[in-house]
Design a protein around this motif. Structure first.
Motif, PDB file in Angstrom:
ATOM      1  N   THR A 176      -7.632  -0.194   4.644  1.00 40.21           N
ATOM      2  CA  THR A 176      -6.674  -0.551   5.698  1.00 40.21           C
ATOM      3  C   THR A 176      -5.463  -1.297   5.158  1.00 40.21           C
ATOM      4  O   THR A 176      -4.519  -1.541   5.910  1.00 40.21           O
ATOM      5  N   LEU A 177      -5.485  -1.662   3.875  1.00 49.44           N
ATOM      6  CA  LEU A 177      -4.348  -2.386   3.306  1.00 49.44           C
ATOM      7  C   LEU A 177      -3.183  -1.425   3.049  1.00 49.44           C
ATOM      8  O   LEU A 177      -3.396  -0.224   2.871  1.00 49.44           O
ATOM      9  N   PRO A 178      -1.956  -1.940   3.027  1.00 52.21           N
ATOM     10  CA  PRO A 178      -0.779  -1.073   2.818  1.00 52.21           C
ATOM     11  C   PRO A 178      -0.898  -0.231   1.549  1.00 52.21           C
ATOM     12  O   PRO A 178      -1.214  -0.738   0.475  1.00 52.21           O
ATOM     13  N   GLY A 179      -0.681   1.062   1.710  1.00 53.68           N
ATOM     14  CA  GLY A 179      -0.677   1.971   0.575  1.00 53.68           C
ATOM     15  C   GLY A 179      -2.043   2.375   0.070  1.00 53.68           C
ATOM     16  O   GLY A 179      -2.146   3.084  -0.942  1.00 53.68           O
ATOM     17  N   MET A 180      -3.131   1.962   0.774  1.00 58.39           N
ATOM     18  CA  MET A 180      -4.469   2.165   0.215  1.00 58.39           C
ATOM     19  C   MET A 180      -5.278   3.264   0.893  1.00 58.39           C
ATOM     20  O   MET A 180      -6.319   3.678   0.372  1.00 58.39           O
ATOM     21  N   GLU A 181      -4.855   3.751   2.035  1.00 61.91           N
ATOM     22  CA  GLU A 181      -5.674   4.720   2.753  1.00 61.91           C
ATOM     23  C   GLU A 181      -5.921   5.977   1.931  1.00 61.91           C
ATOM     24  O   GLU A 181      -7.039   6.509   1.911  1.00 61.91           O
ATOM     25  N   ASP A 182      -4.922   6.453   1.209  1.00 68.54           N
ATOM     26  CA  ASP A 182      -5.061   7.708   0.466  1.00 68.54           C
ATOM     27  C   ASP A 182      -5.641   7.537  -0.926  1.00 68.54           C
ATOM     28  O   ASP A 182      -5.999   8.528  -1.562  1.00 68.54           O
TER      29      ASP A 182
END
Length: 386
Positions: free
Chosen positions: A216-222
């Motif tokens: 859920t952290l910025p830039g981490m979903e993918d």
């Protein structure tokens, strides 16, 4: 006879599982291998009894039964706020052990590097080697189990393909804060690295600590691959139901690896476990209360005995300091502890890359009477002093 694999030549058996056998040999209370001695939730068992009379005895869909994946997606969205597609982002595996292996084999090539925090669950190093990769160990401070961000970035500068983050952590019970995860996430983005998370203890936390989902952290979903299981949350370690959650491209690769590793997880058990995945919030609140009670009972007892240990923030493990007993080998100490005191533990050296021989691991996922008896037996631990 032809030469056996060089890759596995340095492997030993699992020290954790070995200590279960040692406990059984001496009739010791097994506080080594992390499984409870109390029953799973009754609604799950009732559904299992029904399933045995229904038509769930053949293969499920290779990457997981449809209703099971849908229930997983719904539960994950409820707790993380992150919507996932059950058809393109979830693979059901034979426990989180296979989930981690499938994830590693899907993203690493021979010669790649993988960051592993030390102490670590013993499978991580083996998974890395079996994937043909090389582990880079980053130490956690042995007192508070925090990491040095500069040391961590030095590891990232070696251009690893992935980092493994166990949160809450086995064996030290650390719960990574948002700020700590943000440091890891920023470095993963900066150095273009996958993050493989082990989140099997996501619901076993002790106030005021909270579980933050790395994805859920910025830039981490993918770039995050979640490895998880139902083993600890529903007290069904023997059912071996795990799963991965990742973006569709990664998941498509994991599906193929999983297919050739195990084909699929047990169909009747998936059907029965859907009941647990649909539990309301009250179940998870009670689970946390239950484990908080067990932690307080066991840790309170260790304090009363004057023993030195770390108080866990999550999971259900305690690392006990045995420095005062004068043993050079924690493995030999654990053998003597089982034989002469009647309590099974795991030598801490099996979790550390560093030369650590003064810690042993207990787990407290046990009935009150089991923990009380273990504490009574530990009253004579001083017979092991040298």
């Amino acid at each position: 006879m032809p030469q056996l694999s060089d890759r596995t030549a340095t492997f030993t058996d699992s020290v954790i599982r070995r200590m279960t056998r040692v406990s059984n040999k001496y009739g010791a209370i097994n506080l080594s291998q992390g499984f409870p001695d109390f029953e799973p939730p009754k609604p799950i068992l009732d559904r299992l009894a029904e399933v045995t009379k229904e038509n769930f005895h053949q293969y499920a869909t290779t990457w997981g039964a449809q209703n099971f994946r849908e229930a997983l997606a719904k539960k994950h969205e409820h707790f993380s706020g992150q919507k996932v597609n059950p058809d393109t982002q979830i693979v059901v595996t034979c426990g989180s052990t296979e989930a981690m292996m499938a994830a590693m084999m899907s993203v690493t090539n021979p010669g790649d590097k993988v960051i592993v925090f030390s102490p670590f669950y013993e499978n991580y190093g083996a998974d890395t080697i079996l994937s043909g990769a090389t582990p880079i160990y980053v130490p956690l401070d042995p007192v508070n189990f925090n990491f040095d961000s500069n040391v961590l970035e030095d590891a990232f500068r070696q251009k690893p393909k992935a980092i493994i983050v166990c949160n809450p952590s086995n064996p030290c019970g650390k719960v990574f804060t948002y700020d700590e995860l943000k440091i890891i996430a920023d470095l993963a983005v900066k150095y273009d690295t996958f993050v493989i998370t082990d989140e099997v203890y996501e619901h076993i936390l002790y106030a005021p600590h909270k579980h933050v989902y790395m994805s859920t952290l910025p830039g981490m979903e993918d770039r995050t691959i979640i490895c998880n299981s139902l083993s600890k949350t529903y007290s069904i370690t023997g059912w071996r139901l795990g799963y991965t959650i990742a973006n569709p491209q990664i998941t498509e690769r994991i599906k193929k690896v999983h297919d050739f590793l195990t084909v699929g997880a047990a169909a009747p058990l998936q059907e029965a476990a859907v009941t647990g995945l649909n539990f309301k919030d009250e179940y998870y609140a009670e689970l946390q209360n239950h484990y908080t009670h067990m932690k307080n009972l066991f840790c309170g007892g260790l304090k009363n005995l004057g023993l030195k240990f770390n108080e866990p923030q999550g999971a259900y493990y305690v690392l006990l300091d045995i420095s005062e007993y004068g043993w050079k080998s924690d493995l030999e100490f654990c053998d003597a502890l089982a034989q002469k005191v009647g309590v099974g533990a795991v030598p801490g050296s099996s979790f550390f890359k560093e030369d650590v021989n003064n810690l042993i691991r207990f787990h407290f996922a046990k009935k009150d009477e089991t923990l009380t008896e273990a504490l009574n037996r530990l009253e004579k631990i001083n017979v092991l002093k040298r």
